[in-house]
Design a protein around this motif. Structure first.
Motif, PDB file in Angstrom:
ATOM      1  N   ASP A  78       0.622  -1.402  -0.072  1.00  8.49           N
ATOM      2  CA  ASP A  78       0.053   0.170   0.098  1.00  8.49           C
ATOM      3  C   ASP A  78       0.805   1.181  -0.217  1.00  8.49           C
ATOM      4  OD1 ASP A  78      -2.421  -1.304  -0.014  1.00  8.49           O
ATOM      5  OD2 ASP A  78      -2.222  -1.557   2.197  1.00  8.49           O
ATOM      6  N   ASN A  79       2.100   1.156  -0.034  1.00  5.40           N
ATOM      7  CA  ASN A  79       3.065   2.427  -0.407  1.00  5.40           C
ATOM      8  C   ASN A  79       3.219   2.559  -1.698  1.00  5.40           C
ATOM      9  OD1 ASN A  79       5.668   3.900  -0.446  1.00  5.40           O
ATOM     10  ND2 ASN A  79       5.423   3.747   1.755  1.00  5.40           N
ATOM     11  N   PRO A  80       2.712   3.822  -2.421  1.00  4.09           N
ATOM     12  CA  PRO A  80       2.840   4.088  -3.717  1.00  4.09           C
ATOM     13  C   PRO A  80       4.374   4.126  -4.097  1.00  4.09           C
ATOM     14  CG  PRO A  80       1.958   6.064  -2.370  1.00  4.09           C
ATOM     15  CD  PRO A  80       1.785   4.957  -1.318  1.00  4.09           C
ATOM     16  N   GLU A  81       5.178   4.583  -3.393  1.00  2.00           N
ATOM     17  CA  GLU A  81       6.599   4.808  -3.884  1.00  2.00           C
ATOM     18  C   GLU A  81       7.084   3.258  -4.012  1.00  2.00           C
ATOM     19  OE1 GLU A  81       7.327   7.469  -4.904  1.00  2.00           O
ATOM     20  OE2 GLU A  81       5.453   8.620  -3.882  1.00  2.00           O
ATOM     21  N   TYR A  82       6.946   2.661  -3.074  1.00  2.00           N
ATOM     22  CA  TYR A  82       7.540   1.137  -3.212  1.00  2.00           C
ATOM     23  C   TYR A  82       6.923   0.587  -4.519  1.00  2.00           C
ATOM     24  CZ  TYR A  82       8.453  -3.556  -2.530  1.00  2.00           C
ATOM     25  OH  TYR A  82       8.861  -5.000  -2.585  1.00  2.00           O
ATOM     26  N   MET A  83       5.678   0.640  -4.625  1.00  2.00           N
ATOM     27  CA  MET A  83       4.972   0.118  -5.756  1.00  2.00           C
ATOM     28  C   MET A  83       5.156   0.632  -6.966  1.00  2.00           C
ATOM     29  SD  MET A  83       3.613  -2.707  -4.626  1.00  2.00           S
ATOM     30  CE  MET A  83       2.844  -3.275  -6.025  1.00  2.00           C
ATOM     31  N   ASN A  84       5.567   1.729  -7.051  1.00  3.00           N
ATOM     32  CA  ASN A  84       6.024   2.721  -8.301  1.00  3.00           C
ATOM     33  C   ASN A  84       7.570   2.002  -8.788  1.00  3.00           C
ATOM     34  OD1 ASN A  84       6.160   4.655 -10.305  1.00  3.00           O
ATOM     35  ND2 ASN A  84       7.807   5.735  -9.074  1.00  3.00           N
ATOM     36  N   PHE A  85       8.347   1.852  -7.822  1.00  6.64           N
ATOM     37  CA  PHE A  85       9.726   1.208  -8.209  1.00  6.64           C
ATOM     38  C   PHE A  85       9.357  -0.174  -8.452  1.00  6.64           C
ATOM     39  CE2 PHE A  85      13.274  -1.485  -6.588  1.00  6.64           C
ATOM     40  CZ  PHE A  85      14.208  -1.056  -7.438  1.00  6.64           C
ATOM     41  N   PHE A  86       8.796  -0.891  -7.781  1.00  5.82           N
ATOM     42  CA  PHE A  86       8.342  -2.378  -8.014  1.00  5.82           C
ATOM     43  C   PHE A  86       7.822  -2.675  -9.394  1.00  5.82           C
ATOM     44  CE2 PHE A  86       5.405  -5.816  -8.532  1.00  5.82           C
ATOM     45  CZ  PHE A  86       6.112  -7.020  -8.109  1.00  5.82           C
ATOM     46  N   ASN A  87       6.685  -1.782  -9.730  1.00  4.27           N
ATOM     47  CA  ASN A  87       6.268  -1.934 -11.063  1.00  4.27           C
ATOM     48  C   ASN A  87       7.113  -1.628 -12.412  1.00  4.27           C
ATOM     49  OD1 ASN A  87       3.706  -2.963 -10.490  1.00  4.27           O
ATOM     50  ND2 ASN A  87       3.088  -0.687  -9.967  1.00  4.27           N
ATOM     51  N   ALA A  88       8.142  -0.572 -12.092  1.00  5.23           N
ATOM     52  CA  ALA A  88       9.078  -0.179 -13.167  1.00  5.23           C
ATOM     53  C   ALA A  88      10.306  -1.256 -13.096  1.00  5.23           C
ATOM     54  CB  ALA A  88       9.792   1.225 -12.757  1.00  5.23           C
ATOM     55  N   PHE A  89      10.708  -1.832 -11.970  1.00  4.42           N
ATOM     56  CA  PHE A  89      11.819  -2.994 -12.111  1.00  4.42           C
ATOM     57  C   PHE A  89      10.976  -3.887 -12.860  1.00  4.42           C
ATOM     58  CE2 PHE A  89      14.023  -6.314 -10.412  1.00  4.42           C
ATOM     59  CZ  PHE A  89      15.673  -6.112 -10.512  1.00  4.42           C
ATOM     60  N   PHE A  90       9.958  -4.565 -12.590  1.00  4.15           N
ATOM     61  CA  PHE A  90       9.534  -5.753 -12.978  1.00  4.15           C
ATOM     62  C   PHE A  90       8.531  -5.474 -14.304  1.00  4.15           C
ATOM     63  CE2 PHE A  90      10.563  -7.577  -8.850  1.00  4.15           C
ATOM     64  CZ  PHE A  90      11.142  -8.353  -9.001  1.00  4.15           C
ATOM     65  N   LYS A  91       8.412  -4.409 -14.827  1.00  2.65           N
ATOM     66  CA  LYS A  91       7.615  -4.089 -16.053  1.00  2.65           C
ATOM     67  C   LYS A  91       7.989  -5.262 -17.311  1.00  2.65           C
ATOM     68  CE  LYS A  91       6.585  -0.340 -19.399  1.00  2.65           C
ATOM     69  NZ  LYS A  91       6.908   0.864 -19.830  1.00  2.65           N
ATOM     70  N   GLN A  92       7.152  -5.734 -17.810  1.00  2.02           N
ATOM     71  CA  GLN A  92       7.242  -6.796 -18.779  1.00  2.02           C
ATOM     72  C   GLN A  92       8.170  -7.859 -18.477  1.00  2.02           C
ATOM     73  OE1 GLN A  92       5.612  -6.542 -21.923  1.00  2.02           O
ATOM     74  NE2 GLN A  92       4.321  -4.996 -20.717  1.00  2.02           N
ATOM     75  N   LYS A  93       8.339  -8.243 -17.312  1.00  6.04           N
ATOM     76  CA  LYS A  93       9.119  -9.249 -16.754  1.00  6.04           C
ATOM     77  C   LYS A  93       8.571 -10.682 -17.280  1.00  6.04           C
ATOM     78  CE  LYS A  93      12.273 -11.421 -14.162  1.00  6.04           C
ATOM     79  NZ  LYS A  93      13.685 -11.069 -14.537  1.00  6.04           N
ATOM     80  N   LEU A  94       7.335 -10.832 -17.328  1.00  9.05           N
ATOM     81  CA  LEU A  94       6.947 -12.264 -17.839  1.00  9.05           C
ATOM     82  C   LEU A  94       7.229 -12.193 -19.351  1.00  9.05           C
ATOM     83  CD1 LEU A  94       5.562 -12.903 -15.205  1.00  9.05           C
ATOM     84  CD2 LEU A  94       3.485 -13.619 -16.613  1.00  9.05           C
ATOM     85  N   ASN A  95       6.915 -11.368 -20.121  1.00  9.28           N
ATOM     86  CA  ASN A  95       7.015 -11.177 -21.500  1.00  9.28           C
ATOM     87  C   ASN A  95       8.552 -11.379 -22.048  1.00  9.28           C
ATOM     88  OD1 ASN A  95       6.595 -10.443 -24.388  1.00  9.28           O
ATOM     89  ND2 ASN A  95       7.763  -8.942 -23.941  1.00  9.28           N
ATOM     90  N   ASN A  96       9.350 -10.700 -21.175  1.00  8.88           N
ATOM     91  CA  ASN A  96      10.913 -10.867 -21.430  1.00  8.88           C
ATOM     92  C   ASN A  96      11.270 -12.164 -21.169  1.00  8.88           C
ATOM     93  OD1 ASN A  96      11.066  -8.227 -22.577  1.00  8.88           O
ATOM     94  ND2 ASN A  96      11.324  -7.182 -20.493  1.00  8.88           N
ATOM     95  N   PHE A  97      11.182 -12.791 -19.918  1.00  9.11           N
ATOM     96  CA  PHE A  97      11.499 -14.110 -19.576  1.00  9.11           C
ATOM     97  C   PHE A  97      11.057 -15.375 -20.499  1.00  9.11           C
ATOM     98  CE2 PHE A  97      11.481 -17.586 -16.449  1.00  9.11           C
ATOM     99  CZ  PHE A  97      12.844 -17.623 -16.300  1.00  9.11           C
TER     100      PHE A  97
END
Length: 474
Positions: free
Chosen positions: A212-231
């Motif tokens: 529920d922390n927007p700053e943490y989740m902003n980083f999380f979403n950027a770090f793992f963006k398109q992770k499934l697709n790329n993997f």
């Protein structure tokens, strides 16, 4: 999380009783008589929101909002399409002023626009005061060290800034604010293409997931963006396509993802899977018909409460308010206090639902058309008008003034939840529901629009229907 906020004054902080009640006292000139709501993020994967409470702005622009909060939350105040945000802490009272919209930026009335919010701050250690003070230092750092970012050697500067900020705020004992500093800097590092291994080790490995922390989740979403697709495009992750598209297997997908060096933790891996499935529903990495069953398995098999909530929100976002999806249930009182449910009114008829309030001019004009529609289609169409006025007394007064309006009128006593469920942002709003409780049109045509044609198609003998809503002559 940058906010359009002004500091008015600093006075001693005031806390309420241990009920953990949050109170917002506000002024919103130019928004008189409009509804103002408090919204929070349901989760930062599906990006759905939920409304905590709402109130009406009075004739001189004053409003009062009260709700409960067990922890610091980032909330959004919404007035029609105008939004502004702030942080709230349990047991606190806030005095705010919502500024008028800026005509230079408010160009499209169909899109949400930020408006400035002025807060009377009560302490230098209050969360809004802290974040605004840090945001200024952050912006100054980017301005002063702009050349380092352009030259692509920003890391030493970022490290120095990080050390300086942790030192400057070392006496602040606020976990939420500490995370705010950590993950705004993490997001900056991610944008400068810092080493993935370094970022993971510094900010994700062995760290709690701050859902529920927007700053943490902003980083999380950027770090793992398109992770499934790329993997899935790699040799190591190629079996992921088989596990999702062919087998539709949550367990199988989790086993394949475990091969990734960053996804050894079961909880993190499941959250990344959820994020990737949500992305792939729209980008086509995996088949939509396979994505939904895998998310449904997470709802039924996950041991993590937050993931079940996120998975359910994702599923709701896929099906909510679309033709063919189930209409949100309601059970509301009429002017006499007798309750009527959607299941009751749709039992043998199609249902045409109209949301209105007695101060809405266009609502009242449209309502004048309904008697003729009811006369023609009333045997097969159930007309239901739902009043969103503040009290049931207003519905009673409206009925007394309009005795010829003889269809079913109900009062929305759900404190805004029903409007949220039907995603109503303005009035009037129309929906057409079939006897099975599923949407036919979302939104439906207005009474003076093409709804006559739609009703005709629904009620004429079978075999002659050319498609609900088609504009063909008959």
């Amino acid at each position: 999380m940058k906010k359009s906020i002004f500091i008015i004054a600093l006075v001693s902080i005031h806390f309420l009783c241990p009920s953990q009640n949050v109170t917002i006292k506000g002024i919103a000139k130019t928004y008189e008589y409009k509804e103002i709501g408090v919204w929070i993020s349901n989760d930062y994967i599906s990006n759905t929101q939920k409304q905590l409470t709402y109130s009406n702005i009075d004739s001189v622009g004053n409003f009062l909002l009260e709700f409960n909060s067990k922890e610091i939350q980032y909330i959004t105040l919404k007035i029609d399409k105008h939004i502004s945000s702030l942080y709230v802490e349990p047991n606190a009272t806030y005095e705010v002023m919502v500024m008028p919209p800026d005509s230079t930026t408010y160009q499209n009335p169909n899109l949400e626009h930020d408006v400035k919010l002025s807060i009377k701050l009560k302490s230098k250690t209050e969360i809004n005061s802290l974040t605004m003070d840090y945001d200024k230092r952050f912006d100054d750092f980017l301005t002063v060290d702009y050349k380092a970012f352009v030259s692509r050697v920003p890391q030493p500067k970022i490290d120095s800034f990080k050390t300086a900020m942790h030192g400057y705020y070392s006496t602040v004992k606020n976990n939420y604010f500490n995370a705010y500093i950590i993950y705004t800097i993490a997001a900056l590092e991610e944008k400068t293409k810092a080493s993935e291994k370094k970022l993971f080790a510094s900010y994700l490995s062995g760290k709690p997931i701050l859902y529920d922390n927007p700053e943490y989740m902003n980083f999380f979403n950027a770090f793992f963006k398109q992770k499934l697709n790329n993997f899935s495009l790699s040799k190591l992750g190629s079996p992921l396509i088989f596990q999702i598209d062919d087998r539709g297997s949550y367990i199988g997908a989790m086993e394949v993802l475990k091969r990734d060096v960053f996804l050894q933790n079961d909880t993190l891996r499941e959250l990344v899977l959820l994020k990737g499935l949500y992305e792939s529903y729209y980008d086509g990495t995996f088949k939509r018909t396979s994505v939904v069953p895998v998310i449904q398995q997470i709802v039924s098999e996950s041991k993590i409460e937050e993931h079940i909530r996120i998975a359910q929100n994702i599923l709701n976002s896929f099906s909510k308010l679309k033709a063919g999806s189930v209409a949100p249930f309601f059970e509301l009182p009429d002017k006499a206090g007798l309750t009527h449910s959607l299941d009751e009114v749709r039992a043998k008829k199609y249902v045409y639902v109209i949301f209105y309030d007695a101060t809405c001019t266009s609502c009242l004009e449209q309502m004048k058309v309904i008697p003729s529609l009811k006369k023609t289609y009333g045997e097969r169409i159930q007309f239901v008008s739902i009043s969103t006025d503040k009290t049931n007394a207003e519905l009673k007064n409206f009925s007394l003034k309009n005795p010829k309006y003889d269809w079913l009128f109900l009062y929305d006593n759900t404190n805004g939840q029903l409007k949220n469920n039907y995603e109503i942002r303005s009035l009037p709003a129309y929906f057409l529901i079939n006897p099975d409780g599923k949407f036919i049109q979302v939104p439906a045509e207005s009474p003076d629009g093409d709804i006559d044609r739609v009703f005709y198609d629904l009620t004429k003998p079978k075999g002659q229907i050319h498609g609900v809503g088609d504009k063909k002559n008959h």
